[in-house]
Write a protein that holds these residues in place. Structure first.
Motif, mmCIF file in Angstrom:
data_model
loop_
_atom_site.group_PDB
_atom_site.id
_atom_site.type_symbol
_atom_site.label_atom_id
_atom_site.label_comp_id
_atom_site.label_asym_id
_atom_site.label_seq_id
_atom_site.Cartn_x
_atom_site.Cartn_y
_atom_site.Cartn_z
ATOM 1 N N VAL A 95 30.978 -28.107 -5.811
ATOM 2 C CA VAL A 95 30.392 -26.850 -6.280
ATOM 3 C C VAL A 95 31.151 -25.655 -5.724
ATOM 4 O O VAL A 95 31.313 -24.632 -6.385
ATOM 5 C CB VAL A 95 28.900 -26.768 -5.891
ATOM 6 N N ALA A 96 31.656 -25.797 -4.496
ATOM 7 C CA ALA A 96 32.437 -24.717 -3.887
ATOM 8 C C ALA A 96 33.714 -24.458 -4.680
ATOM 9 O O ALA A 96 34.109 -23.302 -4.892
ATOM 10 C CB ALA A 96 32.777 -25.051 -2.439
ATOM 11 N N VAL A 97 34.379 -25.520 -5.111
ATOM 12 C CA VAL A 97 35.586 -25.366 -5.927
ATOM 13 C C VAL A 97 35.244 -24.681 -7.250
ATOM 14 O O VAL A 97 35.948 -23.768 -7.703
ATOM 15 C CB VAL A 97 36.243 -26.740 -6.198
ATOM 16 N N ILE A 98 34.151 -25.118 -7.870
ATOM 17 C CA ILE A 98 33.718 -24.517 -9.136
ATOM 18 C C ILE A 98 33.365 -23.047 -8.938
ATOM 19 O O ILE A 98 33.748 -22.182 -9.734
ATOM 20 C CB ILE A 98 32.498 -25.281 -9.703
ATOM 21 N N ALA A 99 32.649 -22.760 -7.842
ATOM 22 C CA ALA A 99 32.248 -21.388 -7.555
ATOM 23 C C ALA A 99 33.464 -20.492 -7.342
ATOM 24 O O ALA A 99 33.524 -19.360 -7.846
ATOM 25 C CB ALA A 99 31.351 -21.354 -6.313
ATOM 26 N N GLY A 100 34.448 -20.993 -6.600
ATOM 27 C CA GLY A 100 35.663 -20.218 -6.383
ATOM 28 C C GLY A 100 36.411 -19.993 -7.680
ATOM 29 O O GLY A 100 36.979 -18.911 -7.915
ATOM 30 N N GLY A 157 34.903 -12.499 -11.198
ATOM 31 C CA GLY A 157 34.720 -11.530 -10.124
ATOM 32 C C GLY A 157 33.474 -11.767 -9.298
ATOM 33 O O GLY A 157 33.210 -11.036 -8.351
ATOM 34 N N PHE A 158 32.688 -12.772 -9.652
ATOM 35 C CA PHE A 158 31.489 -13.114 -8.874
ATOM 36 C C PHE A 158 31.100 -14.552 -9.164
ATOM 37 O O PHE A 158 31.627 -15.172 -10.079
ATOM 38 C CB PHE A 158 30.324 -12.179 -9.220
ATOM 39 N N GLY A 159 30.178 -15.089 -8.347
ATOM 40 C CA GLY A 159 29.663 -16.431 -8.597
ATOM 41 C C GLY A 159 29.584 -17.323 -7.379
ATOM 42 O O GLY A 159 28.881 -18.329 -7.392
ATOM 43 N N ILE A 160 30.286 -16.954 -6.307
ATOM 44 C CA ILE A 160 30.286 -17.804 -5.103
ATOM 45 C C ILE A 160 28.893 -17.903 -4.496
ATOM 46 O O ILE A 160 28.365 -18.993 -4.273
ATOM 47 C CB ILE A 160 31.292 -17.267 -4.071
ATOM 48 N N GLY A 161 28.288 -16.755 -4.213
ATOM 49 C CA GLY A 161 26.954 -16.753 -3.624
ATOM 50 C C GLY A 161 25.912 -17.315 -4.566
ATOM 51 O O GLY A 161 24.999 -18.051 -4.154
ATOM 52 N N SER A 162 26.043 -17.003 -5.858
ATOM 53 C CA SER A 162 25.058 -17.447 -6.844
ATOM 54 C C SER A 162 24.977 -18.963 -6.938
ATOM 55 O O SER A 162 23.891 -19.529 -7.107
ATOM 56 C CB SER A 162 25.412 -16.868 -8.227
ATOM 57 N N ALA A 184 31.869 -18.188 3.632
ATOM 58 C CA ALA A 184 32.692 -18.717 2.545
ATOM 59 C C ALA A 184 32.961 -17.646 1.503
ATOM 60 O O ALA A 184 34.063 -17.553 0.939
ATOM 61 C CB ALA A 184 31.992 -19.918 1.899
ATOM 62 N N HIS A 185 31.959 -16.820 1.247
ATOM 63 C CA HIS A 185 32.090 -15.738 0.274
ATOM 64 C C HIS A 185 33.166 -14.751 0.712
ATOM 65 O O HIS A 185 34.022 -14.326 -0.083
ATOM 66 C CB HIS A 185 30.746 -15.030 0.101
ATOM 67 N N PHE A 186 33.132 -14.388 1.983
ATOM 68 C CA PHE A 186 34.125 -13.459 2.513
ATOM 69 C C PHE A 186 35.531 -14.057 2.413
ATOM 70 O O PHE A 186 36.491 -13.373 2.035
ATOM 71 C CB PHE A 186 33.807 -13.118 3.965
ATOM 72 N N THR A 187 35.649 -15.323 2.753
ATOM 73 C CA THR A 187 36.948 -15.996 2.712
ATOM 74 C C THR A 187 37.541 -15.990 1.310
ATOM 75 O O THR A 187 38.698 -15.604 1.098
ATOM 76 C CB THR A 187 36.814 -17.447 3.205
ATOM 77 N N GLY A 188 36.738 -16.416 0.334
ATOM 78 C CA GLY A 188 37.218 -16.465 -1.042
ATOM 79 C C GLY A 188 37.477 -15.092 -1.628
ATOM 80 O O GLY A 188 38.463 -14.882 -2.344
ATOM 81 N N ILE A 213 38.343 -21.595 -1.433
ATOM 82 C CA ILE A 213 39.768 -21.247 -1.425
ATOM 83 C C ILE A 213 40.518 -22.026 -2.508
ATOM 84 O O ILE A 213 41.316 -21.467 -3.270
ATOM 85 C CB ILE A 213 40.390 -21.526 -0.046
ATOM 86 N N ALA A 214 40.241 -23.329 -2.593
ATOM 87 C CA ALA A 214 40.898 -24.168 -3.599
ATOM 88 C C ALA A 214 40.542 -23.692 -5.000
ATOM 89 O O ALA A 214 41.408 -23.582 -5.877
ATOM 90 C CB ALA A 214 40.484 -25.627 -3.408
ATOM 91 N N GLY A 215 39.263 -23.391 -5.215
ATOM 92 C CA GLY A 215 38.835 -22.925 -6.530
ATOM 93 C C GLY A 215 39.435 -21.578 -6.886
ATOM 94 O O GLY A 215 39.782 -21.325 -8.044
ATOM 95 N N THR A 216 39.581 -20.716 -5.898
ATOM 96 C CA THR A 216 40.166 -19.397 -6.132
ATOM 97 C C THR A 216 41.627 -19.509 -6.552
ATOM 98 O O THR A 216 42.085 -18.819 -7.472
ATOM 99 C CB THR A 216 40.061 -18.536 -4.853
ATOM 100 N N LEU A 217 42.372 -20.388 -5.893
ATOM 101 C CA LEU A 217 43.796 -20.542 -6.178
ATOM 102 C C LEU A 217 44.057 -21.188 -7.541
ATOM 103 O O LEU A 217 45.002 -20.843 -8.249
ATOM 104 C CB LEU A 217 44.459 -21.376 -5.076
ATOM 105 N N PHE A 218 43.205 -22.138 -7.902
ATOM 106 C CA PHE A 218 43.448 -22.874 -9.142
ATOM 107 C C PHE A 218 42.421 -22.579 -10.237
ATOM 108 O O PHE A 218 42.439 -23.225 -11.294
ATOM 109 C CB PHE A 218 43.461 -24.377 -8.851
ATOM 110 N N GLY A 219 41.560 -21.596 -9.988
ATOM 111 C CA GLY A 219 40.471 -21.315 -10.909
ATOM 112 C C GLY A 219 40.884 -21.000 -12.333
ATOM 113 O O GLY A 219 40.329 -21.558 -13.286
#
Length: 240
Positions: free
Chosen positions: A10-15, A22-27, A49-53, A203-209
């Motif tokens: 879910v973290a990868v998907i969220a990222g 532009g949003f979705g990590i916390g949600s 995690a939100h801050f990191t991503g 982080i992984a989701g952000t890079l490959f999202g």
């Protein structure tokens, strides 16, 4: 082990979602972790995690930021985020769950009906909506939908919209994260492994999202996110 694997997924998907919208990590992550820790601790933990991503995403797209909107709407949003963080431990978990779930249901419904793309907030109401979205962000860890609705009133292009939303989210994180850590560090230490898993996944989701989500049409993507938000929101309200 099963929960940790699901949290990572879910973290990868969220990222990935956040890298495009532009949003979705916390949600997506906060209600999931709340199943194990309770909503109050989950808000603080996912804040890391939100801050990191968000910080990583901002570094990647910072050149598209609309500085005028960032310094006006963003400042009031950060102030609201700090206020929400200070009130975070005052409000009961039950009320937090109801508010959080209700926000997710509203945000999801707006995505499914297309209402989210039609909302226009301008003038002084944009400042107010910035403060309000920041307040909810600090209080329940979810402000992306409200922030995005408010930002549509500035008629930003797609790249400007995502980059500016990310910049504002980062400002809010900088304001609220120290409060979370100071108030709940003793509750966060025992779940450091879950925080690490969530952060790495984001982080992984952000890079490959964008690569992951390019295969989905915008309409399919919007409806998928809307359905997920409604389901998670309903579960949170029921649990509360």
């Amino acid at each position: 082990m099963v929960f940790a694997s699901f949290l990572a997924l879910v973290a990868v998907i969220a990222g990935a979602v956040a890298s495009l919208a532009g949003f979705g990590i916390g949600s997506l992550l906060t209600p999931l972790l709340a199943v194990k820790t309770g909503i109050s601790v989950a808000v603080a933990a996912i804040g890391v995690a939100h801050f990191t991503g968000t910080a990583l995403r901002f570094l990647l797209i910072r050149r598209s930021v609309n500085k005028k909107v960032l310094l006006s709407f963003g400042l009031t949003s950060a102030a609201g985020g700090l206020t929400g963080a200070l009130l975070h431990n005052v409000v009961s978990n039950r009320l937090l769950g109801i508010v959080f779930g209700g926000l997710l249901i509203l945000a999801g419904t707006a995505e499914l009906t297309g209402l989210a793309g039609k909302i226009r907030i301008k003038g002084v109401f944009s400042w107010f909506s910035g403060a309000l979205s920041g307040l909810f962000g600090g209080l329940v860890g979810n402000q992306g939908g409200i922030r995005s609705a408010a930002l549509t009133g500035f008629n930003l292009g797609k790249d400007e919209f995502v980059a500016t939303a990310t910049g504002i989210a980062l400002m809010v994180d900088v304001a609220r994260l120290p409060v979370y850590l100071a108030a709940q560090w003793h509750e966060l230490i025992p779940i450091w492994n879950m925080i690490a898993i969530a952060s790495i996944g984001v982080i992984a989701g952000t890079l490959f999202g964008k690569r992951i989500l390019e295969r989905l049409s915008q309409d399919a993507f919007t409806k998928t996110v809307g359905i997920i938000l409604v389901i998670i929101g309903a579960l949170m309200v029921i649990r509360a």
